[in-house]
Design a protein around this motif. Structure first.
Motif, PDB file in Angstrom:
ATOM      1  N   PHE A  35     -19.453  -4.808   4.373  1.00  0.00           N
ATOM      2  CA  PHE A  35     -18.798  -4.075   3.280  1.00  0.00           C
ATOM      3  C   PHE A  35     -18.034  -2.860   3.793  1.00  0.00           C
ATOM      4  O   PHE A  35     -17.187  -2.312   3.087  1.00  0.00           O
ATOM      5  N   ASP A  36     -18.331  -2.435   5.029  1.00  0.00           N
ATOM      6  CA  ASP A  36     -17.595  -1.340   5.656  1.00  0.00           C
ATOM      7  C   ASP A  36     -16.514  -1.846   6.613  1.00  0.00           C
ATOM      8  O   ASP A  36     -15.873  -1.043   7.297  1.00  0.00           O
ATOM      9  N   HIS A  37     -16.349  -3.142   6.689  1.00  0.00           N
ATOM     10  CA  HIS A  37     -15.310  -3.700   7.555  1.00  0.00           C
ATOM     11  C   HIS A  37     -13.943  -3.199   7.081  1.00  0.00           C
ATOM     12  O   HIS A  37     -13.714  -3.067   5.873  1.00  0.00           O
ATOM     13  N   PRO A  38     -13.025  -2.886   8.000  1.00  0.00           N
ATOM     14  CA  PRO A  38     -11.703  -2.374   7.592  1.00  0.00           C
ATOM     15  C   PRO A  38     -11.002  -3.254   6.558  1.00  0.00           C
ATOM     16  O   PRO A  38     -10.354  -2.739   5.646  1.00  0.00           O
ATOM     17  N   TYR A  39     -11.154  -4.577   6.681  1.00  0.00           N
ATOM     18  CA  TYR A  39     -10.489  -5.467   5.723  1.00  0.00           C
ATOM     19  C   TYR A  39     -11.247  -5.567   4.400  1.00  0.00           C
ATOM     20  O   TYR A  39     -10.670  -5.941   3.382  1.00  0.00           O
ATOM     21  N   ALA A  40     -12.548  -5.245   4.411  1.00  0.00           N
ATOM     22  CA  ALA A  40     -13.280  -5.161   3.142  1.00  0.00           C
ATOM     23  C   ALA A  40     -12.809  -3.925   2.371  1.00  0.00           C
ATOM     24  O   ALA A  40     -12.547  -3.984   1.161  1.00  0.00           O
ATOM     25  N   LEU A  41     -12.670  -2.806   3.088  1.00  0.00           N
ATOM     26  CA  LEU A  41     -12.239  -1.557   2.457  1.00  0.00           C
ATOM     27  C   LEU A  41     -10.796  -1.656   1.956  1.00  0.00           C
ATOM     28  O   LEU A  41     -10.498  -1.324   0.801  1.00  0.00           O
ATOM     29  N   SER A  42      -9.905  -2.124   2.825  1.00  0.00           N
ATOM     30  CA  SER A  42      -8.500  -2.227   2.414  1.00  0.00           C
ATOM     31  C   SER A  42      -8.312  -3.322   1.372  1.00  0.00           C
ATOM     32  O   SER A  42      -7.434  -3.233   0.518  1.00  0.00           O
ATOM     33  N   GLY A  43      -9.182  -4.359   1.437  1.00  0.00           N
ATOM     34  CA  GLY A  43      -9.114  -5.411   0.422  1.00  0.00           C
ATOM     35  C   GLY A  43      -9.471  -4.887  -0.953  1.00  0.00           C
ATOM     36  O   GLY A  43      -8.850  -5.259  -1.960  1.00  0.00           O
ATOM     37  N   LEU A  44     -10.461  -4.002  -1.019  1.00  0.00           N
ATOM     38  CA  LEU A  44     -10.829  -3.374  -2.299  1.00  0.00           C
ATOM     39  C   LEU A  44      -9.677  -2.532  -2.841  1.00  0.00           C
ATOM     40  O   LEU A  44      -9.381  -2.548  -4.044  1.00  0.00           O
ATOM     41  N   GLN A  45      -9.036  -1.776  -1.946  1.00  0.00           N
ATOM     42  CA  GLN A  45      -7.911  -0.947  -2.381  1.00  0.00           C
ATOM     43  C   GLN A  45      -6.776  -1.805  -2.920  1.00  0.00           C
ATOM     44  O   GLN A  45      -6.136  -1.454  -3.923  1.00  0.00           O
ATOM     45  N   LYS A  46      -6.520  -2.945  -2.273  1.00  0.00           N
ATOM     46  CA  LYS A  46      -5.462  -3.842  -2.742  1.00  0.00           C
ATOM     47  C   LYS A  46      -5.822  -4.444  -4.098  1.00  0.00           C
ATOM     48  O   LYS A  46      -4.952  -4.579  -4.979  1.00  0.00           O
ATOM     49  N   LEU A  47      -7.092  -4.774  -4.305  1.00  0.00           N
ATOM     50  CA  LEU A  47      -7.531  -5.276  -5.607  1.00  0.00           C
ATOM     51  C   LEU A  47      -7.306  -4.220  -6.684  1.00  0.00           C
ATOM     52  O   LEU A  47      -6.877  -4.536  -7.807  1.00  0.00           O
ATOM     53  N   ALA A  48      -7.604  -2.962  -6.340  1.00  0.00           N
ATOM     54  CA  ALA A  48      -7.382  -1.863  -7.283  1.00  0.00           C
ATOM     55  C   ALA A  48      -5.896  -1.715  -7.584  1.00  0.00           C
ATOM     56  O   ALA A  48      -5.497  -1.552  -8.744  1.00  0.00           O
ATOM     57  N   ASP A  49      -5.058  -1.787  -6.547  1.00  0.00           N
ATOM     58  CA  ASP A  49      -3.608  -1.660  -6.724  1.00  0.00           C
ATOM     59  C   ASP A  49      -3.062  -2.789  -7.602  1.00  0.00           C
ATOM     60  O   ASP A  49      -2.133  -2.574  -8.395  1.00  0.00           O
ATOM     61  N   ASP A  50      -3.630  -3.977  -7.457  1.00  0.00           N
ATOM     62  CA  ASP A  50      -3.181  -5.138  -8.235  1.00  0.00           C
ATOM     63  C   ASP A  50      -3.874  -5.229  -9.595  1.00  0.00           C
ATOM     64  O   ASP A  50      -3.651  -6.189 -10.340  1.00  0.00           O
TER      65      ASP A  50
END
Length: 395
Positions: free
Chosen positions: A210-225
């Motif tokens: 859950f702290d993986h860079p792509y987990a974190l950035s993936g969450l941000q992208k979900l929020a943006d979308d």
């Protein structure tokens, strides 16, 4: 006067780096095509006004040479202008100064369709009722869809999943997966005539990933979308007991993960298996290990909710115990289901009863509610939890 040479050099140096700076500042990221378009524009200015390349090397004194270069660059600009959505500059994961230009496939160019089924992420740990929850949701809102465990059904698979995300997919992995699931169901509905109302996948939020860079950035992208996430939680003690019940029977026909409502033999085997489950708290070491396991589970549930809040992800936390309350009468309003459906935008289903919900179940409820009837050494477990914040997990 603007120094075109310096501006051109600056763009060449920073074209790729702007991906990171724009993301951090919250600005909309430029595509590779847009960056190249600016570079070509300044190059044209240099070629036509100065007769130079950007590093100060003179072109031929013949005036036709710069014009030919300008025509070539203009043609390139036109190509880039119409194809910029197909290319992007990618920063390689784990590298501070390594980039590549990537051609995006049809799947990578996917765009959400507002007229398509609602894309949703269901986040839950194992043995939390995620499959039956999704199954019921899809049947309540339309035709049945399946939400697969995209990020892996166990911790090792989850680690492998995030480590294997290609650099050119990066933070878009979750949104792209959702978009292509939506697209596929829209195509299928045109063929089979089905009404798919919600589509998505399951994400098991193991702390190892859950702290993986792509987990974190993936969450941000979900929020943006503005993608909606359902976070389903269950009493950690019940999850522990369920894992004990299924221990040694993974993908087994004897004790499968779920039982069809009409499969009486399967339900009988499940109920027989869960009786007499023993939790070893006989010695201090075993007791501490058990208590620490429950404490960490409670902390993880809280931390995941905080993480979703931190990234501004639109989410709702629903509880297994309220969704599948065996003591609720059929004529009672299904309040937890209604709350979840309203969050997803299905306000017309605000008068559903528990009887309505149960009529859609494809999987049977096999869990005994009373811990005293399940745990063979219930009094020992009760004594181990007494005086701790975990005592209320017993029921």
């Amino acid at each position: 006067m603007i120094d075109r040479n310096k501006e051109y050099e600056s763009l060449m140096i920073n074209a790729a780096d702007s991906n990171d700076s724009d993301h951090q500042s919250g600005k909309k990221r430029q595509t590779a095509g847009q960056k190249l378009y600016k570079i070509f524009f300044l190059f044209t200015q240099n070629a036509t006004t100065n007769g130079r390349f950007n590093h100060g090397v003179h072109c031929a004194t013949n005036a036709s040479r710069p014009r030919k270069i300008a025509l070539f660059v203009v043609a390139a600009m036109i190509v880039v202008h119409f194809t910029h959505s197909h290319f992007e500059i990618i920063k390689r994961q784990g590298s501070s100064n390594s980039y590549s230009i990537h051609f995006k496939t049809k799947e990578e160019r996917c765009k959400f369709d507002k007229n398509g089924p609602l894309p949703v992420v269901l986040m839950a740990f194992g043995r939390s009722g995620s499959s039956v929850t999704w199954n019921t949701l899809s049947l309540l809102t339309g035709d049945k869809t399946i939400a697969y465990e995209a990020t892996g059904g166990n911790q090792n698979k989850s680690i492998a999943f995030f480590n294997d995300i290609p650099d050119h997919i990066n933070e878009r992995w979750a949104s792209l997966r959702l978009c292509n699931i939506q697209r596929r169901h829209m195509i299928e509905s045109q063929k089979d005539g089905h009404n798919y109302a919600i589509v998505g996948f399951q994400w098991k939020p193991y702390f190892a990933t859950f702290d993986h860079p792509y987990a974190l950035s993936g969450l941000q992208k979900l929020a943006d979308d503005r993608i909606k996430v359902i976070y389903l939680t269950r009493n950690p003690l019940d999850r522990f007991i369920s894992n004990q019940k299924h221990k040694g029977f993974v993908r087994s026909k004897e004790v499968p993960a779920h039982c069809n409502v009409k499969d009486v033999d399967c339900v009988t085997r499940h109920k027989a298996r869960q009786k007499g489950i023993s939790i070893d708290v006989s010695v201090p070491e075993k007791r501490s290990k058990f208590i620490n396991h429950l404490k960490q589970a409670v902390e993880k549930d809280f931390a995941i909710g905080e993480r979703l809040d931190m990234f501004g992800v639109k989410h709702i936390n629903v509880e297994y115990e309220k969704l599948f309350d065996a003591d609720a009468r059929d004529d009672e309003y299904a309040e937890e289901w209604i709350r979840m459906l309203k969050f997803l935008g299905f306000e017309s289903l605000e008068k559903l009863t528990m009887g309505d919900i149960r009529s859609t179940f494809e999987y049977a409820q096999t869990t005994e509610k009373s811990h005293e009837k399940i745990i063979s050494n219930y009094e020992q477990v009760k004594a181990a939890l007494e005086g701790t914040d975990l005592f209320d997990l017993l029921h």
